[in-house]
Design a protein around this motif. Structure first.
Motif, mmCIF file in Angstrom:
data_model
loop_
_atom_site.group_PDB
_atom_site.id
_atom_site.type_symbol
_atom_site.label_atom_id
_atom_site.label_comp_id
_atom_site.label_asym_id
_atom_site.label_seq_id
_atom_site.Cartn_x
_atom_site.Cartn_y
_atom_site.Cartn_z
ATOM 1 N N PRO A 134 34.819 -49.388 71.774
ATOM 2 C CA PRO A 134 34.296 -48.385 72.705
ATOM 3 C C PRO A 134 34.756 -46.964 72.377
ATOM 4 N N ASN A 135 35.973 -46.830 71.838
ATOM 5 C CA ASN A 135 36.431 -45.475 71.496
ATOM 6 C C ASN A 135 35.750 -44.941 70.241
ATOM 7 N N GLY A 136 35.551 -45.796 69.249
ATOM 8 C CA GLY A 136 34.839 -45.354 68.049
ATOM 9 C C GLY A 136 33.406 -44.978 68.393
ATOM 10 N N LEU A 155 31.622 -46.955 60.469
ATOM 11 C CA LEU A 155 31.897 -48.143 59.661
ATOM 12 C C LEU A 155 32.715 -49.142 60.484
ATOM 13 N N GLU A 156 32.238 -50.361 60.579
ATOM 14 C CA GLU A 156 32.910 -51.389 61.390
ATOM 15 C C GLU A 156 33.208 -52.598 60.507
ATOM 16 N N ALA A 157 34.444 -53.124 60.638
ATOM 17 C CA ALA A 157 34.858 -54.249 59.789
ATOM 18 C C ALA A 157 34.105 -55.543 60.115
ATOM 19 N N GLY A 177 34.280 -54.191 69.093
ATOM 20 C CA GLY A 177 35.732 -54.328 69.247
ATOM 21 C C GLY A 177 36.044 -55.196 70.459
ATOM 22 N N GLY A 178 36.709 -54.619 71.444
ATOM 23 C CA GLY A 178 37.076 -55.367 72.655
ATOM 24 C C GLY A 178 35.924 -55.598 73.610
ATOM 25 N N THR A 179 34.710 -55.208 73.249
ATOM 26 C CA THR A 179 33.563 -55.449 74.152
ATOM 27 C C THR A 179 32.527 -56.310 73.431
ATOM 28 N N ALA A 233 36.483 -57.801 80.193
ATOM 29 C CA ALA A 233 35.525 -58.448 81.085
ATOM 30 C C ALA A 233 35.156 -57.559 82.272
ATOM 31 N N ILE A 234 36.127 -56.855 82.814
ATOM 32 C CA ILE A 234 35.959 -56.150 84.091
ATOM 33 C C ILE A 234 36.103 -54.649 83.836
ATOM 34 N N HIS A 235 35.180 -53.859 84.379
ATOM 35 C CA HIS A 235 35.040 -52.498 83.851
ATOM 36 C C HIS A 235 35.083 -51.346 84.844
ATOM 37 N N PHE A 239 39.487 -42.133 63.156
ATOM 38 C CA PHE A 239 39.892 -43.532 63.042
ATOM 39 C C PHE A 239 40.064 -44.157 64.422
ATOM 40 N N ASP A 240 39.264 -45.196 64.692
ATOM 41 C CA ASP A 240 39.469 -46.008 65.900
ATOM 42 C C ASP A 240 40.388 -47.171 65.499
ATOM 43 N N VAL A 241 41.590 -46.823 65.053
ATOM 44 C CA VAL A 241 42.581 -47.830 64.653
ATOM 45 C C VAL A 241 43.922 -47.421 65.257
ATOM 46 N N TYR A 268 41.168 -61.505 64.932
ATOM 47 C CA TYR A 268 39.806 -61.234 65.417
ATOM 48 C C TYR A 268 39.499 -59.744 65.426
ATOM 49 N N ASP A 269 40.481 -58.921 65.864
ATOM 50 C CA ASP A 269 40.304 -57.457 65.948
ATOM 51 C C ASP A 269 41.635 -56.835 65.534
ATOM 52 N N ALA A 270 41.634 -56.155 64.383
ATOM 53 C CA ALA A 270 42.892 -55.646 63.810
ATOM 54 C C ALA A 270 43.607 -54.680 64.750
ATOM 55 N N GLY A 290 44.780 -47.882 76.937
ATOM 56 C CA GLY A 290 43.873 -49.028 76.924
ATOM 57 C C GLY A 290 42.816 -48.990 78.012
ATOM 58 N N GLY A 291 41.778 -49.818 77.804
ATOM 59 C CA GLY A 291 40.686 -49.908 78.769
ATOM 60 C C GLY A 291 39.392 -49.406 78.146
ATOM 61 N N VAL A 292 38.299 -49.894 78.726
ATOM 62 C CA VAL A 292 36.985 -49.530 78.189
ATOM 63 C C VAL A 292 36.478 -48.304 78.941
ATOM 64 N N HIS A 293 36.887 -47.145 78.475
ATOM 65 C CA HIS A 293 36.467 -45.871 79.087
ATOM 66 C C HIS A 293 35.971 -44.890 78.034
HETATM 67 C C1 LIG Z 1 41.891 -60.253 75.976
HETATM 68 C C2 LIG Z 1 41.583 -58.839 76.348
HETATM 69 C C3 LIG Z 1 41.179 -58.564 77.640
HETATM 70 C C4 LIG Z 1 40.882 -57.246 78.014
HETATM 71 N N1 LIG Z 1 40.398 -57.015 79.272
HETATM 72 C C5 LIG Z 1 39.968 -55.765 79.587
HETATM 73 C C6 LIG Z 1 39.236 -55.548 80.782
HETATM 74 O O1 LIG Z 1 38.918 -56.499 81.513
HETATM 75 N N2 LIG Z 1 38.860 -54.273 81.076
HETATM 76 C C7 LIG Z 1 39.139 -53.212 80.235
HETATM 77 O O2 LIG Z 1 38.771 -52.062 80.561
HETATM 78 N N3 LIG Z 1 39.797 -53.420 79.075
HETATM 79 C C8 LIG Z 1 40.202 -54.648 78.725
HETATM 80 N N4 LIG Z 1 40.793 -54.879 77.520
HETATM 81 C C9 LIG Z 1 41.158 -53.721 76.677
HETATM 82 C C10 LIG Z 1 39.979 -53.132 75.936
HETATM 83 O O3 LIG Z 1 39.231 -54.130 75.308
HETATM 84 C C11 LIG Z 1 40.510 -52.137 74.909
HETATM 85 O O4 LIG Z 1 41.373 -51.210 75.529
HETATM 86 C C12 LIG Z 1 39.398 -51.382 74.237
HETATM 87 O O5 LIG Z 1 38.466 -52.250 73.623
HETATM 88 C C13 LIG Z 1 39.984 -50.441 73.187
HETATM 89 O O6 LIG Z 1 38.939 -49.802 72.510
HETATM 90 P P1 LIG Z 1 39.139 -49.242 71.038
HETATM 91 O O7 LIG Z 1 37.825 -48.698 70.621
HETATM 92 O O8 LIG Z 1 40.323 -48.344 71.015
HETATM 93 O O9 LIG Z 1 39.542 -50.511 70.130
HETATM 94 P P2 LIG Z 1 38.799 -51.890 69.911
HETATM 95 O O10 LIG Z 1 37.901 -52.198 71.026
HETATM 96 O O11 LIG Z 1 39.850 -52.870 69.574
HETATM 97 O O12 LIG Z 1 37.875 -51.638 68.649
HETATM 98 C C14 LIG Z 1 38.391 -51.383 67.379
HETATM 99 C C15 LIG Z 1 37.301 -51.714 66.365
HETATM 100 O O13 LIG Z 1 37.692 -51.192 65.100
HETATM 101 C C16 LIG Z 1 37.442 -52.157 64.109
HETATM 102 N N5 LIG Z 1 38.379 -51.905 63.017
HETATM 103 C C17 LIG Z 1 39.725 -51.992 63.058
HETATM 104 N N6 LIG Z 1 40.263 -51.689 61.861
HETATM 105 C C18 LIG Z 1 39.212 -51.383 61.052
HETATM 106 C C19 LIG Z 1 39.115 -50.983 59.683
HETATM 107 N N7 LIG Z 1 40.199 -50.836 58.927
HETATM 108 N N8 LIG Z 1 37.882 -50.761 59.157
HETATM 109 C C20 LIG Z 1 36.760 -50.891 59.928
HETATM 110 N N9 LIG Z 1 36.801 -51.275 61.223
HETATM 111 C C21 LIG Z 1 38.009 -51.516 61.775
HETATM 112 C C22 LIG Z 1 37.691 -53.481 64.794
HETATM 113 O O14 LIG Z 1 37.019 -54.541 64.122
HETATM 114 C C23 LIG Z 1 37.102 -53.205 66.173
HETATM 115 O O15 LIG Z 1 35.724 -53.507 66.228
HETATM 116 C C24 LIG Z 1 41.052 -56.189 77.087
HETATM 117 C C25 LIG Z 1 41.434 -56.464 75.785
HETATM 118 C C26 LIG Z 1 41.672 -57.790 75.395
HETATM 119 C C27 LIG Z 1 42.022 -58.069 73.958
#
Ligand SMILES: Cc1cc2nc3c(=O)[nH]c(=O)nc-3n(C[C@H](O)[C@H](O)[C@H](O)COP(=O)(O)OP(=O)(O)OC[C@H]3O[C@@H](n4cnc5c(N)ncnc54)[C@H](O)[C@@H]3O)c2cc1C
Length: 468
Positions: A11-13, A30-32, A38-40, A57-59, A251-253, A401-403, A449-452
């Motif tokens: 969601p952040n990327g 670019l997504e791996a 990612g988390g969605t 799951a819950i947003h 970088f969404d890492v 599953y998700d680095a 953290g969180g899907v915002h």
């Molecule tokens: C079990 C679980 C339950 C959760 N429950 C909730 C909830 O109910 N409500 C809520 O709001 N949040 C919840 N979260 C948290 C939420 O999912 C994360 O905070 C959110 O997804 C973070 O977003 P992000 O974009 O930072 O990272 P991510 O969503 O983790 O996405 C990162 C992406 O980058 C990709 N990536 C990583 N490294 C590389 C690379 N080197 N090259 C290319 N691609 C790469 C990954 O494959 C992934 O797709 C939960 C998380 C988990 C694991």
């Protein structure tokens, strides 16, 4: 040559990519994995026709996000009558409803007054509170008195703040919300999670996305593409050499990955700080295919998408403190979601899904199936008889599953007070690095953290300011 590249399609990327595209900089994302999200993401993890949210799951955070709510996303939110239910051993359940009045009516006179006094000022101004707190600590707050109030209360520990409640119901509701911090409830700052999560429940409910959390990722990706953006999946980036030329890379890492991928392009001092970043505890999760709803003893639990399972707040505190110190207990705090009760797309007619996780030490490979199912059985006798199939994921499997879920850490890093407000480390612009081409915008940056999508949003704003 692309003007900008986004690495990682969580969601952040996706949010960063959309901000860039809206500013006239159509990025390459670019997504791996095989799909963005990612988390969605949502998958048939158990049996055909049972669609499970693999991670989030819950947003509520998506609905209060000042960025996501401005987007024309093709997305339907599903609500439940109660935002949160919290069963207790006497067979009753405490509930948070969107209405403050309805919530406090169930709490008894003293706790009703205390709950209202704590929440009302924030609930009344939720539309200005969340924009203030979903980002780096503002140097010049737009609403200084509201933010000061939030800061003064939120900086305290949940344990200290809960002393204002006399009875188990209100204490459990607040303690359950505060446990989303994944730090022991006696740690400074844990109260801020309790307040923010409860206020979000009053402000917008705790909904899920119809069709599963992947609907959020798909809607964001579709919108990005409609703005001229490009997505390439199956493209894991391991070094800056994997990237085509561009003016900026967001970088969404998490910090450890950024150090491994871009360490050569960053000063050693900065890389050392990235490497010192502290990750938080992990999670162990179970998804169930069920042949009926979870048979909760307290009927209110069947009216809530989210059920906080763990009983009294003292028991929750014991588990959360144990996992912080590298141990588990047999009575974990379990976060349960029951999407299929309210969203019929999740399971075949008459059948149901169950989603639950508990916190475990970072990297733990301990199997918590017995403990989690035991906790649910405690408040829903006969639950185990409804299980048709299950799929578990331990902390290490989450990272595979998700680095970004390092050691199973779902929050992008430990939420200790200093690291939470100044992640990845203290800096005026936490998204910019010393290299003007490289930015970080994952949940390891504010607001965490969180899907915002707010981490990606702020990172893209920083890139637009410095690189274009
Ligand atoms: C079990 C679980 C339950 C959760 N429950 C909730 C909830 O109910 N409500 C809520 O709001 N949040 C919840 N979260 C948290 C939420 O999912 C994360 O905070 C959110 O997804 C973070 O977003 P992000 O974009 O930072 O990272 P991510 O969503 O983790 O996405 C990162 C992406 O980058 C990709 N990536 C990583 N490294 C590389 C690379 N080197 N090259 C290319 N691609 C790469 C990954 O494959 C992934 O797709 C939960 C998380 C988990 C694991």
């Amino acid at each position: 040559m692309h003007d900008a590249i986004v690495v990682g399609g969580g969601p952040n990327g996706l949010a960063a990519a959309i901000v860039l595209a809206r500013a006239g900089v159509p990025a390459l994302l670019l997504e791996a994995a095989d799909t963005v999200g990612g988390g969605t993401r949502t998958r048939e993890l158990t049996l055909p026709g049972f669609r499970h949210d693999v991670c989030s799951a819950i947003h509520p955070m998506a609905l209060v996000s000042p960025f996501l709510k401005t987007l024309p996303l093709n997305l339907t939110w599903v609500e439940s009558p109660y935002a949160i239910a919290h069963p207790l051993d006497d067979g009753t359940a405490a509930v948070v409803e969107q209405s403050l009045d309805a919530t406090t009516r169930r709490l008894g006179r003293d706790d009703a007054r205390a709950w209202r006094r704590l929440m009302q000022p924030f609930v009344d101004r939720a539309d200005v509170l969340f924009p203030e707190i979903l980002g780096p600590v503002p140097l010049v707050p737009r609403h200084p008195f509201l933010l000061a109030r939030f800061g003064l209360l939120g900086l305290r520990s949940a344990t200290a703040l809960m002393r204002r409640f006399k009875f188990d119901a209100a204490r459990a509701l607040f303690g359950g919300c505060a446990a989303h911090a994944i730090i022991p409830p006696n740690f400074a700052g844990s109260a801020s999670f309790g307040i923010a999560m409860a206020v979000s429940a009053h402000a917008v409910g705790w909904p899920c996305a119809r069709g599963g959390s992947e609907s959020i990722a798909r809607a964001m990706a579709d919108y990005f593409i409609s703005l001229g953006g490009t997505i390439k999946t199956g493209r894991r980036v391991t070094s800056m050499r994997d990237l085509p030329p561009s003016r900026a890379v967001i970088f969404d890492v998490t910090p450890r990955q950024l150090a491994a991928i871009a360490g050569d392009a960053l000063p050693p001092r900065y890389v050392r700080k990235l490497q010192r970043f502290r990750y938080g505890p992990g999670v162990f999760k179970i998804d169930w295919a069920l042949d009926g709803p979870i048979p909760w003893r307290a009927k209110e639990c069947a009216g809530a998408l989210t059920v906080h399972v763990g009983g009294r707040v003292e028991d929750i505190a014991e588990h959360e403190s144990a996992i912080w110190n590298g141990r588990t207990t047999r009575k974990p705090f379990v976060l349960v979601a029951q999407q299929s009760l309210f969203d019929p797309t999740r399971a075949p007619a008459g059948k149901h899904t169950g989603w639950a996780y508990c916190h475990v030490p970072n990297g733990s490979n301990e199997d918590m199936t017995e403990a989690i199912e035991g906790q649910i059985e405690r408040f829903a006798p006969g639950f185990r008889d409804r299980i048709v199939a299950r799929r578990t994921m331990n902390a290490a499997q989450f990272e595979a599953y998700d680095a970004n879920v390092v050691g199973g850490d779902i929050g992008g890093g430990a939420n200790t007070l200093l690291q939470f407000v100044t992640r990845p480390f203290p800096s005026l612009d936490p998204y910019a690095t010393p290299n003007r081409r490289i930015y970080i915008g994952s949940s390891s940056t504010p607001p965490g953290g969180g899907v915002h999508g707010m981490c990606g949003y702020h990172a893209a704003q920083s890139a637009l300011k410095h690189s274009f």
